[in-house]
Design a protein around this motif. Structure first.
Motif, PDB file in Angstrom:
ATOM      1  N   VAL A 138     -42.423   9.753 -65.280  1.00 13.32           N
ATOM      2  CA  VAL A 138     -41.245   9.103 -65.837  1.00 13.32           C
ATOM      3  C   VAL A 138     -41.082   7.774 -65.111  1.00 13.32           C
ATOM      4  CG1 VAL A 138     -38.805   9.335 -66.337  1.00 13.32           C
ATOM      5  CG2 VAL A 138     -40.205  11.375 -66.112  1.00 13.32           C
ATOM      6  N   GLU A 139     -40.884   6.728 -65.890  1.00 13.17           N
ATOM      7  CA  GLU A 139     -40.706   5.402 -65.296  1.00 13.17           C
ATOM      8  C   GLU A 139     -39.257   4.965 -65.462  1.00 13.17           C
ATOM      9  OE1 GLU A 139     -42.587   0.873 -65.612  1.00 13.17           O
ATOM     10  OE2 GLU A 139     -42.669   2.210 -67.340  1.00 13.17           O
ATOM     11  N   PHE A 140     -38.629   4.590 -64.354  1.00 10.86           N
ATOM     12  CA  PHE A 140     -37.231   4.182 -64.339  1.00 10.86           C
ATOM     13  C   PHE A 140     -37.198   2.651 -64.354  1.00 10.86           C
ATOM     14  CE2 PHE A 140     -33.087   4.030 -61.789  1.00 10.86           C
ATOM     15  CZ  PHE A 140     -32.307   4.480 -62.835  1.00 10.86           C
ATOM     16  N   GLY A 151     -56.601  12.092 -63.150  1.00  8.31           N
ATOM     17  CA  GLY A 151     -55.635  11.098 -63.627  1.00  8.31           C
ATOM     18  C   GLY A 151     -54.237  11.526 -63.245  1.00  8.31           C
ATOM     19  N   PRO A 152     -53.269  10.600 -63.313  1.00 15.44           N
ATOM     20  CA  PRO A 152     -51.900  11.000 -63.051  1.00 15.44           C
ATOM     21  C   PRO A 152     -51.402  12.001 -64.087  1.00 15.44           C
ATOM     22  CG  PRO A 152     -52.022   8.656 -63.597  1.00 15.44           C
ATOM     23  CD  PRO A 152     -53.405   9.210 -63.682  1.00 15.44           C
ATOM     24  N   GLY A 153     -50.413  12.779 -63.735  1.00 14.87           N
ATOM     25  CA  GLY A 153     -49.853  13.781 -64.637  1.00 14.87           C
ATOM     26  C   GLY A 153     -48.641  13.260 -65.400  1.00 14.87           C
ATOM     27  N   VAL A 187     -46.105 -13.090 -61.192  1.00 14.13           N
ATOM     28  CA  VAL A 187     -47.097 -12.047 -60.907  1.00 14.13           C
ATOM     29  C   VAL A 187     -46.353 -10.742 -60.643  1.00 14.13           C
ATOM     30  CG1 VAL A 187     -49.051 -13.342 -59.953  1.00 14.13           C
ATOM     31  CG2 VAL A 187     -47.158 -12.718 -58.461  1.00 14.13           C
ATOM     32  N   GLU A 188     -47.033  -9.659 -60.978  1.00 13.01           N
ATOM     33  CA  GLU A 188     -46.473  -8.347 -60.653  1.00 13.01           C
ATOM     34  C   GLU A 188     -47.386  -7.709 -59.621  1.00 13.01           C
ATOM     35  OE1 GLU A 188     -45.124  -5.327 -63.788  1.00 13.01           O
ATOM     36  OE2 GLU A 188     -46.832  -4.303 -62.882  1.00 13.01           O
ATOM     37  N   ALA A 189     -46.816  -6.941 -58.732  1.00 11.35           N
ATOM     38  CA  ALA A 189     -47.647  -6.250 -57.749  1.00 11.35           C
ATOM     39  C   ALA A 189     -47.212  -4.803 -57.619  1.00 11.35           C
ATOM     40  CB  ALA A 189     -47.548  -6.948 -56.398  1.00 11.35           C
ATOM     41  N   PHE A 198     -46.507  15.662 -55.518  1.00  2.90           N
ATOM     42  CA  PHE A 198     -45.566  14.645 -55.960  1.00  2.90           C
ATOM     43  C   PHE A 198     -46.101  13.282 -55.550  1.00  2.90           C
ATOM     44  CE2 PHE A 198     -41.609  12.106 -54.943  1.00  2.90           C
ATOM     45  CZ  PHE A 198     -41.443  11.680 -56.243  1.00  2.90           C
ATOM     46  N   ARG A 199     -46.240  12.386 -56.524  1.00  2.00           N
ATOM     47  CA  ARG A 199     -46.677  11.033 -56.218  1.00  2.00           C
ATOM     48  C   ARG A 199     -45.741  10.064 -56.941  1.00  2.00           C
ATOM     49  NH1 ARG A 199     -52.625   9.737 -55.828  1.00  2.00           N
ATOM     50  NH2 ARG A 199     -52.097   9.592 -53.647  1.00  2.00           N
ATOM     51  N   TRP A 200     -45.623   8.890 -56.402  1.00  2.00           N
ATOM     52  CA  TRP A 200     -44.744   7.913 -57.051  1.00  2.00           C
ATOM     53  C   TRP A 200     -45.136   6.503 -56.650  1.00  2.00           C
ATOM     54  CZ3 TRP A 200     -41.028   4.859 -54.353  1.00  2.00           C
ATOM     55  CH2 TRP A 200     -40.930   5.128 -52.977  1.00  2.00           C
ATOM     56  N   GLY A 201     -44.637   5.528 -57.392  1.00  2.00           N
ATOM     57  CA  GLY A 201     -44.959   4.138 -57.069  1.00  2.00           C
ATOM     58  C   GLY A 201     -43.896   3.205 -57.605  1.00  2.00           C
ATOM     59  N   ASP A 202     -43.975   1.950 -57.176  1.00  2.00           N
ATOM     60  CA  ASP A 202     -43.005   0.965 -57.653  1.00  2.00           C
ATOM     61  C   ASP A 202     -43.747  -0.238 -58.226  1.00  2.00           C
ATOM     62  OD1 ASP A 202     -42.979  -1.590 -55.723  1.00  2.00           O
ATOM     63  OD2 ASP A 202     -43.501   0.185 -54.553  1.00  2.00           O
ATOM     64  N   GLU A 203     -43.036  -1.055 -58.966  1.00  2.00           N
ATOM     65  CA  GLU A 203     -43.568  -2.334 -59.455  1.00  2.00           C
ATOM     66  C   GLU A 203     -42.562  -3.420 -59.106  1.00  2.00           C
ATOM     67  OE1 GLU A 203     -44.840  -1.869 -63.790  1.00  2.00           O
ATOM     68  OE2 GLU A 203     -44.169   0.132 -63.263  1.00  2.00           O
ATOM     69  N   VAL A 204     -43.054  -4.498 -58.511  1.00  2.00           N
ATOM     70  CA  VAL A 204     -42.185  -5.620 -58.150  1.00  2.00           C
ATOM     71  C   VAL A 204     -42.766  -6.881 -58.771  1.00  2.00           C
ATOM     72  CG1 VAL A 204     -41.346  -7.025 -56.232  1.00  2.00           C
ATOM     73  CG2 VAL A 204     -41.494  -4.569 -55.955  1.00  2.00           C
ATOM     74  N   MET A 224     -42.404   8.061 -61.306  1.00  2.00           N
ATOM     75  CA  MET A 224     -42.510   9.316 -60.545  1.00  2.00           C
ATOM     76  C   MET A 224     -43.283  10.348 -61.345  1.00  2.00           C
ATOM     77  SD  MET A 224     -38.617   9.400 -59.204  1.00  2.00           S
ATOM     78  CE  MET A 224     -37.998   8.519 -60.618  1.00  2.00           C
ATOM     79  N   GLN A 225     -44.168  11.022 -60.665  1.00  2.00           N
ATOM     80  CA  GLN A 225     -44.911  12.093 -61.318  1.00  2.00           C
ATOM     81  C   GLN A 225     -44.135  13.399 -61.151  1.00  2.00           C
ATOM     82  OE1 GLN A 225     -49.373  12.489 -61.085  1.00  2.00           O
ATOM     83  NE2 GLN A 225     -48.818  13.977 -59.531  1.00  2.00           N
ATOM     84  N   CYS A 226     -44.171  14.216 -62.184  1.00  2.00           N
ATOM     85  CA  CYS A 226     -43.482  15.507 -62.104  1.00  2.00           C
ATOM     86  C   CYS A 226     -44.503  16.636 -62.096  1.00  2.00           C
ATOM     87  CB  CYS A 226     -42.535  15.669 -63.285  1.00  2.00           C
ATOM     88  SG  CYS A 226     -41.171  14.520 -63.214  1.00  2.00           S
ATOM     89  N   TRP A 237     -41.179   7.733 -70.752  1.00  2.00           N
ATOM     90  CA  TRP A 237     -41.821   9.005 -70.443  1.00  2.00           C
ATOM     91  C   TRP A 237     -43.318   8.857 -70.702  1.00  2.00           C
ATOM     92  CZ3 TRP A 237     -44.459  12.393 -73.729  1.00  2.00           C
ATOM     93  CH2 TRP A 237     -44.744  13.661 -73.182  1.00  2.00           C
ATOM     94  N   LYS A 238     -44.132   9.288 -69.757  1.00  2.00           N
ATOM     95  CA  LYS A 238     -45.577   9.088 -69.900  1.00  2.00           C
ATOM     96  C   LYS A 238     -46.342  10.410 -69.770  1.00  2.00           C
ATOM     97  CE  LYS A 238     -45.695   4.390 -67.980  1.00  2.00           C
ATOM     98  NZ  LYS A 238     -46.111   3.546 -66.842  1.00  2.00           N
ATOM     99  N   ALA A 239     -47.210  10.661 -70.726  1.00  2.00           N
ATOM    100  CA  ALA A 239     -48.055  11.867 -70.681  1.00  2.00           C
ATOM    101  C   ALA A 239     -49.173  11.653 -69.657  1.00  2.00           C
ATOM    102  CB  ALA A 239     -48.626  12.126 -72.064  1.00  2.00           C
TER     103      ALA A 239
HETATM  104  P1  ADP Z   1     -46.767  -0.153 -66.255  1.00  2.00           P
HETATM  105  O1  ADP Z   1     -46.763  -1.636 -66.155  1.00  2.00           O
HETATM  106  O2  ADP Z   1     -47.321   0.383 -67.497  1.00  2.00           O
HETATM  107  O3  ADP Z   1     -45.428   0.438 -65.963  1.00  2.00           O
HETATM  108  P2  ADP Z   1     -48.311  -0.206 -63.789  1.00  2.00           P
HETATM  109  O4  ADP Z   1     -49.738   0.103 -63.757  1.00  2.00           O
HETATM  110  O5  ADP Z   1     -47.874  -1.615 -63.572  1.00  2.00           O
HETATM  111  O6  ADP Z   1     -47.749   0.404 -65.143  1.00  2.00           O
HETATM  112  O7  ADP Z   1     -47.538   0.665 -62.715  1.00  2.00           O
HETATM  113  C1  ADP Z   1     -47.768   2.019 -62.601  1.00  2.00           C
HETATM  114  C2  ADP Z   1     -46.921   2.592 -61.495  1.00  2.00           C
HETATM  115  O8  ADP Z   1     -47.197   3.973 -61.442  1.00  2.00           O
HETATM  116  C3  ADP Z   1     -47.231   2.040 -60.122  1.00  2.00           C
HETATM  117  O9  ADP Z   1     -46.046   1.943 -59.392  1.00  2.00           O
HETATM  118  C4  ADP Z   1     -48.123   3.107 -59.512  1.00  2.00           C
HETATM  119  O10 ADP Z   1     -48.030   3.150 -58.105  1.00  2.00           O
HETATM  120  C5  ADP Z   1     -47.520   4.338 -60.100  1.00  2.00           C
HETATM  121  N1  ADP Z   1     -48.443   5.470 -60.134  1.00  2.00           N
HETATM  122  C6  ADP Z   1     -49.777   5.470 -60.221  1.00  2.00           C
HETATM  123  N2  ADP Z   1     -50.274   6.725 -60.207  1.00  2.00           N
HETATM  124  C7  ADP Z   1     -49.204   7.542 -60.134  1.00  2.00           C
HETATM  125  C8  ADP Z   1     -49.047   8.947 -60.078  1.00  2.00           C
HETATM  126  N3  ADP Z   1     -50.069   9.773 -60.107  1.00  2.00           N
HETATM  127  N4  ADP Z   1     -47.793   9.408 -60.010  1.00  2.00           N
HETATM  128  C9  ADP Z   1     -46.752   8.605 -59.990  1.00  2.00           C
HETATM  129  N5  ADP Z   1     -46.836   7.260 -60.024  1.00  2.00           N
HETATM  130  C10 ADP Z   1     -48.046   6.736 -60.087  1.00  2.00           C
END
Ligand code: ADP
Ligand code: MG
Ligand code: MG
Length: 776
Positions: free
Chosen positions: A504-506, A499-501, A142-144, A71-77, A297-299, A475-477
């Motif tokens: 789903v982006e909330f 690559g990521p699997g 800017v986005e980070a 399980f991996r996940w990330g955020d965008e701010v 979030m990756q599923c 939803w992302k493939a």
């Molecule tokens: P977009 O702008 O298309 O939504 P970004 O590249 O700005 O995409 O953001 C991608 C997000 O996905 C980031 O929060 C990153 O940490 C997260 N991410 C990257 N790899 C994975 C992964 N394998 N599983 C889940 N989240 C991931």
């Protein structure tokens, strides 16, 4: 290059630039070619659309069967950068006392590139946590994102605030003395005329053609200008954004709005231009210039990801309402608390017929519209920025599918050509319809060097349409290299080095002022999503009810004034539901869903034993997976904040901002903001976010770490000879002692090489894995 660099660093910069260039070239979206005018490219649009469908279908078929057990996940701010500037119209050069006020600082691209260069510095690369700086719509934005996604253990949840703080801190190290970068949802004075702001010095530019803003505030990368212009060209007019003012008569005055009395109906709320209660805006920047918080979030499997997409669709409005942070637009308090509708109107590229107006309202001839999808004549209920219109889960059989389809009870237009191609390439009905709905929109940015591509290898045309279908959930493939396929090996198990699997982006969350609050929303989103997958909670309800909730979520003070529709037995457990070894029925049907109306307090904190609520459900999930009390104790403050926000014990960000405005000496109770009010508001938001001021009225008794302090080690990678010029105002003496809380980003930054670096990752690994469905 703006920053002077010592000779020994030059080779590193060259490598960095090559890496960055490769990133740009490899990115399907930010290409290097020239974007074409949509009306010129019309003869090719049908090919591009069909290619997009084929590209996705080929890619999807290659990815079938991929599994990602990690399980991996990330955020965008996102952040807005503001700078105190002399008010225009008063001769600044001659008068040193010219009033200075916060306006946009258009250095977003420069700062982003600089920060990405710094991130490549060796000492920073060695750190466990790093940042990646990505482009955003506005030149002042800017986005980070975290450099690497977070891990899948409970302990990894504690990285999110550290990472967010690190980003805020590094961004501030790159600012000039007179700049600030609070994480506010928008710039409240965007588009305000006659008050000395320079961001509207040159209105009516060739890109946005706006009466209120200059084109220079759009990100200089050609993609963003092309998006803006092509939305306007496709629509046949400027976008038409209308928001009701908070106070009666608090809307635009004569002279503040162009074409007063032209009586245009806006998309969402049927407001009329020229009505003194309404505020008019006319450019993409008013919406896309908003900042937000997104969680990806990756599923484990495709099945999980599609199920999660549907559950997050239902959760979107209520999470947006709780995170509400946008009570101001164009110099006024408005009667809504959320940004969503404004963004929706700000990118609404539908022709007048698509928007449902009479055919006579379309001024262009049929020939002039030829080539647009369905010649621009199909009625489309929503803007391309909107809530989800279709569920996409994987039903067990035909009967199950029919049941699920009954919940798709709003007009979810399909493009017949796209549907046929998708089905022909073997996509299941739900996926084919998802795609066919997406492709009722035209590609907005087609590049001259990439019209005809190999559809077996490229994804550009698909990405182009998907990335401009801005929905509450995306939803992302998986990302899989060309030539790779899962079918040869039967099943392809992705590890993090692949690559990521399935993801789903909330996307509905409004941005909060402090990293603590943003972390809280991220953590609850992740924990609730994992609990949903593990327990098989079914939040399914008719999409029309989700849309209704979305409208309610915009209401001012929705926490105290609104109730939301929710299924009565949403919290019934179905723990085997997502078990892939034996596919279960979804078993949903519009006839079967019994709805109830609940407050946000009841939704988040619970209402009796039948309806435990999101936070209690998450707490029992943490117990179930075996979280130790220490780790749980470190997560509780985040959940507590949201518990208090939902119960009304603490205000939402929007309410807190309103309170600040209403308490200001210059406020005349008329809903109007002055530069003075907004200046103190921006400074307060900056100070609260940086932890230089503690404000319990926003976050309760939580201590926000002072990020204005930077150690020598942290400063070192920022180029020394320019450091003085770069550093933010008010940086404290390096000797200053301060309290560093456990969730401090300094734990990661200040650590000695090799020492704590692995330790905290190992510590997190020792905490339980955030289990989704387990098939025993
Ligand atoms: P977009 O702008 O298309 O939504 P970004 O590249 O700005 O995409 O953001 C991608 C997000 O996905 C980031 O929060 C990153 O940490 C997260 N991410 C990257 N790899 C994975 C992964 N394998 N599983 C889940 N989240 C991931
Ligand atoms: Mg992003
Ligand atoms: Mg995103």
């Amino acid at each position: 290059m703006r920053f002077l660099i010592s000779p020994q660093r030059q080779w590193k910069v060259v490598i960095t630039l090559i890496v960055l260039l490769m990133r740009v070239v490899s990115s399907a979206i930010l290409r290097v070619g020239n974007p074409l005018d949509i009306m010129t490219v019309r003869p090719h649009l049908q090919d591009v659309r069909i290619s997009g469908v084929k590209q996705f279908a080929h890619h999807y078929n290659r990815c079938k069967g991929v599994e990602t057990p990690e399980f991996r996940w990330g955020d965008e701010v996102e952040y807005g950068i503001f700078r105190k500037q002399a008010a225009m119209g008063v001769d600044a050069a001659l008068n040193p006392d010219t009033p200075r006020q916060f306006d946009l600082s258009l250095r977003g691209a420069e700062i982003r590139e600089y920060l990405n260069t710094v991130e490549m510095e060796e000492p920073l690369l060695k750190k466990r946590l790093g940042c990646n700086w990505t482009p955003e719509y506005g030149s002042w934005m800017v986005e980070a994102v975290p450099r690497d996604p977070y891990g899948g253990h409970v302990g990894d949840l504690l990285d999110v605030e550290k990472s967010m703080k690190l980003r805020r801190k590094r961004l501030h190290l790159a600012l000039r003395r007179d700049e600030v970068a609070p994480s506010m949802s928008n710039f409240p004075m965007l588009g305000v005329l006659n008050q000395g702001y320079s961001h509207n010095a040159k209105p009516c530019g060739p890109i946005a053609n706006s009466l209120y803003i200059s084109d220079s505030i759009i990100n200089p990368h050609p993609r963003f200008g092309a998006l803006t212009k092509n939305i306007r060209l496709r629509r046949g007019d400027n976008v038409d954004i209308m928001v009701k003012a908070d106070k009666e008569g608090g809307g635009d005055k004569v002279g503040e709005v162009g074409g007063l009395g032209t009586n245009t109906n806006s998309n969402c709320r049927n407001l009329v231009k020229g009505d003194p209660n309404n505020i008019h805006m006319d450019a993409m920047a008013f919406g896309m210039g908003s900042c937000c918080l997104q969680i990806t979030m990756q599923c484990q499997t495709e099945r999980e990801s599609r199920y999660l997409h549907d559950q997050l669709t239902v959760l979107s409005p209520v999470f947006m309402a709780l995170s509400a942070a946008t009570p101001m637009f164009k110099g006024r308090l408005v009667d809504t608390d959320c940004r969503w509708d404004v963004i929706s109107m700000s990118v609404d590229d539908r022709t007048s017929i698509e928007r449902g107006l009479a055919p006579e309202s379309e001024k262009r001839t049929e020939q002039e519209l030829q080539g647009l999808v369905k010649e621009g004549k199909r009625r489309l209920k929503k803007s391309r920025y909107s809530g989800i219109s279709r569920y996409i889960s994987m039903p067990k059989d035909e009967k199950d599918e029919t049941g699920l389809e009954t919940l798709n009870d709003i007009e979810d237009e399909q493009d017949e050509n796209a549907l046929e191609v998708a089905k022909g390439l073997g996509l299941d009905n739900m996926m084919a319809k998802h795609l066919a709905h997406m492709f009722t929109r035209d590609p907005l940015v087609v590049f001259d060097d990439a019209i005809y591509l190999n559809n077996n290898e490229a994804l550009d045309h698909f990405d182009n349409v998907q990335s401009t279908n801005w929905r509450t959930v995306r939803w992302k493939a998986p990302i899989m290299s060309i030539g790779q396929t899962s079918s040869t090996s039967g099943q392809l198990v992705f590890k993090s080095e692949h690559g990521p699997g399935w993801r789903v982006e909330f996307r509905p969350l409004e941005l909060q002022l402090t990293d603590f609050e943003n972390a809280a929303f991220s953590i609850l989103t992740v924990l609730l999503s994992r609990a949903v997958l593990a327990e098989g909670y079914k939040f399914y309800m008719p999409i029309s009810c989700v849309d209704e909730n979305m409208q309610r979520a915009h209401a001012k003070d929705a926490v105290s004034t609104e109730k939301f529709l929710f299924p009565k037995d949403a919290f019934q457990r179905n723990p085997k539901l997502l078990c892939d070894t034996e596919i279960q029925e979804l078993g949903v049907n519009i006839e079967k869903v019994e709805m109830t109306e609940v407050t946000l307090d009841e939704l988040f904190n619970g209402k009796g034993s039948e309806f435990p609520g999101f936070i209690p459900v998450v707490l029992s999930y943490l117990d179930k997976i075996g979280t130790d009390s220490l780790t749980k104790g470190r997560i509780l403050p985040y959940l507590n904040l949201l518990r208090k926000r939902a119960s009304g014990e603490l205000p939402t960000t929007a309410r807190w901002l309103r309170n600040k405005v209403e308490a200001h000496a210059e406020y005349r109770k008329d809903g109007h903001l002055t530069p003075g009010i907004v200046d103190s508001l921006i400074q307060t938001c900056e100070d609260v976010g940086m932890g230089t001021v503690q404000d319990p009225s926003l976050v309760g008794d939580v201590f926000i770490e002072n990020l204005n302090y930077a150690s020598d080690e942290e400063k070192a990678p920022f180029i020394e000879e320019n450091y003085d010029k770069l550093v933010a105002s008010g940086v404290m003496d390096g000797q200053m002692r301060q309290y560093i809380p456990e969730n401090s980003c300094d734990v990661a930054v200040g650590e000695k090489e090799g020492e704590a670096a692995g330790d905290s990752a190992a510590e997190a690994m020792a905490t339980p894995f955030l289990e989704s469905c387990k098939c025993e």
